[in-house]
Enzyme design. Sequence first.
Site, PDB file in Angstrom:
ATOM      1  N   ALA A  55       0.831  -1.213   0.000  1.00 50.46           N
ATOM      2  CA  ALA A  55       0.000   0.000   0.000  1.00 50.46           C
ATOM      3  C   ALA A  55       0.862   1.258   0.000  1.00 50.46           C
ATOM      4  O   ALA A  55       0.679   2.168   0.814  1.00 50.46           O
ATOM      5  CB  ALA A  55      -0.935  -0.018   1.193  1.00 50.46           C
ATOM      6  N   ASN A 111       4.915 -10.838   4.787  1.00 46.59           N
ATOM      7  CA  ASN A 111       4.163  -9.889   3.964  1.00 46.59           C
ATOM      8  C   ASN A 111       5.105  -8.951   3.219  1.00 46.59           C
ATOM      9  O   ASN A 111       6.096  -8.480   3.776  1.00 46.59           O
ATOM     10  CB  ASN A 111       3.207  -9.080   4.844  1.00 46.59           C
ATOM     11  N   ASP A 121       0.805  -2.556  12.655  1.00 43.10           N
ATOM     12  CA  ASP A 121       0.797  -1.976  11.301  1.00 43.10           C
ATOM     13  C   ASP A 121      -0.545  -1.281  11.076  1.00 43.10           C
ATOM     14  O   ASP A 121      -1.085  -1.274   9.973  1.00 43.10           O
ATOM     15  CB  ASP A 121       1.053  -3.045  10.230  1.00 43.10           C
TER      16      ASP A 121
END
Length: 395
Positions: free
Chosen positions: A148, A227, A282
Amino acid sequence: MTATPPGAQDSADRDGTGLVLTGATVVLPTGTVENGRVAVDGTRIAATAPEHARVLDVSGHWVVPGFVDLHNHGGGGASFAGGTAEQVLQGVHTHRLHGTTTVVASAVTGDLDFLARHAGMLAELAQQGEIAGIHFEGPFISPCRKGAHDEQLLRDPDPAEVRKLIDAAHGHARMMTLATELPGGLDSVRLLVEHGVIAAIGHTDATYEQTVEAIDAGATVATHLFNAMPPLGHRSPGPITALLEDERITVELINDGVHLHPAALQLAFHHAGPARVAFITDAMDAAGFGDGRYLLGPLEVDVEDGVARLVEGGSIAGSTLTLDRALKRAVTVDGLAVEDAVAALSANPARLLGLADRVGSLEPGKDADLVVLDAGFDVVGVMRRGAWVVEPRLG
């Protein structure tokens, strides 16, 4: 329970008599103590009960250290990555309500001049003790694993630009996430280490060998392991294997049930060991706030059923996690020992940040940062520096 609003003086025992919590199951560095007690004298944990201390019976509850979040972008509808000082404080307060008494504010990829200006504002909040420092996540990350982050604003990690952000933080830069395989990556790692800033490997397309090089250069953190990095392969083990096997690395895990399959979490704990895991949120603005449309840096994010995804492309965009939920899931779903889960939320990140002399465990002389949990691991009380942020209402 009751909670103080942002900006208000937290309720506290300010009359000098102190406080003793009794009857709880207390998680200490040496292990778990049944029917334990924790003494608070002013802003600190005390070795013995202060004279005339008020006694609070918390039988049937847990008392654990305040949580330490080293990777957090916001909460309560407010952004650490682009909000005003008042908005950042609003987000900090939201996470305090959920037990996070120490939080590092994480930036996201942006224009370099904007990041430098914003770091200056965050540095003032760090100087005031509201946040524990700044984490720069981007812009020095791989477009192949951007997640993102706005691809048009990404750049190779030029040490001169890395130094610009360090300087803008006025001594409060705690961590920077880099794709260390990019040109300038290893030199930037060395520069960060030289200035006492944690170099974290993340949003990376590195090979196993390149990751080993970065660790040897001084990197010590895996940004949200699994991730935004290549998956583990039997012929191409990639960064995950290198990060798990090296004892110099602390691995961040987002334990929200979305970012990680439980088996991946168990794999990380098994190979890294409980002392090398740090649970993080996060989190973005929606944490502790609700579904809707938000901005993460310049990118639009839709949050539905607590899951944040980019409007364009659908990539996961941070989380809506709070650390109390990470703890509850670790114990009740993942089956971790309470002591190991608590260490991943407190002692391990505190040690990594160089704050273990003040926070991260319930030891005399440290800040009186603690969380009271009920038998189901839900928060009923939060104390920060001897003041109740959430005051327990028991019985």
